[in-house]
Write a protein that holds these residues in place. Structure first.
Motif, short mmCIF file in Angstrom:
data_model
loop_
_atom_site.label_atom_id
_atom_site.label_comp_id
_atom_site.label_asym_id
_atom_site.label_seq_id
_atom_site.Cartn_x
_atom_site.Cartn_y
_atom_site.Cartn_z
N LEU A 1 0.78 -1.27 -0.03
CA LEU A 1 -0.02 0.24 -0.01
C LEU A 1 0.69 1.28 -0.06
N PHE A 2 2.19 1.24 0.62
CA PHE A 2 2.87 2.40 0.80
C PHE A 2 4.20 2.32 -0.33
N GLU A 3 4.06 1.54 -1.29
CA GLU A 3 5.14 1.70 -2.28
C GLU A 3 4.79 2.46 -3.43
N ASN A 4 5.67 3.13 -4.11
CA ASN A 4 5.22 4.11 -5.11
C ASN A 4 4.97 3.26 -6.44
N ASN A 5 3.79 3.55 -6.90
CA ASN A 5 3.43 2.95 -8.00
C ASN A 5 3.80 1.34 -8.23
#
Length: 102
Positions: free
Chosen positions: A31-35
């Motif tokens: 959920l908190f990863e970029n793209n």
């Protein structure tokens, strides 16, 4: 029992299980990863289920991600190897808690 096993694989973070450091998809951390890539998520789910829930065959994995809301939707369609019966489960993951349907 198999549905519970699937949910455990999907929702467990890597390193969370003692003596099984590679067990789990760690979907909440995505959920908190970029793209995050839908294809990478699908590949991860298929790999984990092949290794830890060998009683099923994954038919399809549908992934939808809403970055601004930190929502991850995963729908898994699978069949039982024993009798070929098809079933599905949907897991909706938010930063607070996962919800399951199916």
């Amino acid at each position: 029992q198999i549905k519970t096993n699937i949910i455990n694989v999907l929702l467990t973070e890597k390193g969370e299980r003692v003596n099984q450091p590679t067990f789990g998809c760690g979907l909440k951390s995505i959920l908190f990863e970029n793209n995050p890539s839908s294809n990478e998520i699908k590949d991860l789910i298929q790999f984990q289920l092949r290794n830890y829930v060998p009683e099923i065959e994954v038919e399809d994995v549908i992934v939808s991600f809403e970055a601004d809301l930190h929502l991850l939707y995963v729908k898994l369609i699978y069949s039982f190897l024993l009798n070929g019966k098809q079933d599905s489960i949907q897991v909706n993951i938010t930063q607070n808690s996962p919800c399951m349907n199916g």
